[in-house]
Design an enzyme around this catalytic site. Structure first.
Site, PDB file in Angstrom:
ATOM      1  N   ASP A 185       0.885  -1.162   0.000  1.00  0.00           N
ATOM      2  CA  ASP A 185       0.000   0.000   0.000  1.00  0.00           C
ATOM      3  C   ASP A 185       0.924   1.214   0.000  1.00  0.00           C
ATOM      4  O   ASP A 185       1.472   1.586   1.038  1.00  0.00           O
ATOM      5  CB  ASP A 185      -0.900   0.008   1.234  1.00  0.00           C
ATOM      6  CG  ASP A 185      -1.780   1.237   1.298  1.00  0.00           C
ATOM      7  OD1 ASP A 185      -2.335   1.628   0.245  1.00  0.00           O
ATOM      8  OD2 ASP A 185      -1.911   1.821   2.392  1.00  0.00           O
ATOM      9  N   GLU A 233      -1.394  -1.624  -4.952  1.00  0.00           N
ATOM     10  CA  GLU A 233      -2.596  -0.840  -5.239  1.00  0.00           C
ATOM     11  C   GLU A 233      -2.293   0.218  -6.286  1.00  0.00           C
ATOM     12  O   GLU A 233      -1.249   0.865  -6.253  1.00  0.00           O
ATOM     13  CB  GLU A 233      -3.093  -0.188  -3.947  1.00  0.00           C
ATOM     14  CG  GLU A 233      -4.496   0.368  -4.061  1.00  0.00           C
ATOM     15  CD  GLU A 233      -5.061   0.745  -2.707  1.00  0.00           C
ATOM     16  OE1 GLU A 233      -5.557  -0.149  -2.006  1.00  0.00           O
ATOM     17  OE2 GLU A 233      -4.981   1.924  -2.357  1.00  0.00           O
ATOM     18  N   ASP A 278      -1.931   0.995   7.361  1.00  0.00           N
ATOM     19  CA  ASP A 278      -1.176   0.810   6.119  1.00  0.00           C
ATOM     20  C   ASP A 278      -0.809  -0.655   5.899  1.00  0.00           C
ATOM     21  O   ASP A 278      -0.862  -1.162   4.776  1.00  0.00           O
ATOM     22  CB  ASP A 278       0.088   1.674   6.121  1.00  0.00           C
ATOM     23  CG  ASP A 278      -0.233   3.156   6.148  1.00  0.00           C
ATOM     24  OD1 ASP A 278      -1.070   3.586   5.331  1.00  0.00           O
ATOM     25  OD2 ASP A 278       0.340   3.884   6.983  1.00  0.00           O
TER      26      ASP A 278
END
Length: 172
Positions: free
Chosen positions: A8, A67, A139
């Site tokens: 992420d 992502e 996170d």
């Protein structure tokens, strides 16, 4: 067994999560955050690169799931996030990993069943799917969510390919 590194990306904190695919589901190997501690943006990008490369060396994953960047209200923030993402990808590529990308909505859909799920719902499902208890950094939870999304996507693709071979008499 496949080992997946989920990322992420962020310019101040880049979450990572490493999972193993097992016959009975996914197993947590490691998770955490790569935190940048410098004010100059190019130095932060270097720290992200180095941190991801170190995670790759330490845990020897087979694939990277990351992502995709989505457009923020602030174009400057989106640009910085894209650069942080690029640094993370380069760190994984330097370690020899193939890269798979997923939109945030895809990750939420895979974990929660709806693309508009919030972070709390994603964190909750990550804990359930990995049989975890206790607090989990946001996170790191998001990174584990990306890794789980990739695992589920790959498992589905294998099932589809297997069904296609069966229907075609063993040939695709």
């Amino acid at each position: 067994m496949t080992r997946i590194l989920g990322i992420d990306p962020g310019s101040r904190a880049t979450g990572y999560g490493v999972i193993d695919e097992r016959a009975n589901g996914a197993v947590l190997v490691a998770c955490g955050c790569i935190r940048t501690d410098t004010e100059t943006f190019p130095d932060r990008l270097k720290q992200i690169y180095d941190g991801v490369f170190r995670v790759v060396q330490d845990y020897a994953p087979h694939e990277l799931a990351i992502e995709q960047v989505f457009m923020h209200k602030n174009a400057d923030s989106a640009l910085k996030l894209g650069q942080a993402r690029g640094s993370a990808i380069c760190g994984a590529l330097a370690g020899g990993l193939p890269v798979f990308e997923y939109a945030a909505r895809q990750v939420k859909q895979a974990l929660v069943g709806k693309g508009s799920a919030d972070k709390v719902q994603v964190q909750h499902m990550v804990r359930i799917l990995l049989n975890m208890s206790g607090a989990l950094q946001a996170d790191a939870a998001d990174a584990l969510g990306v890794a789980l999304c990739h695992l589920h996507t790959q498992q589905t693709l294998r099932r589809i390919q297997g069904a296609g071979r069966s229907a075609a008499g063993g040939r695709l």
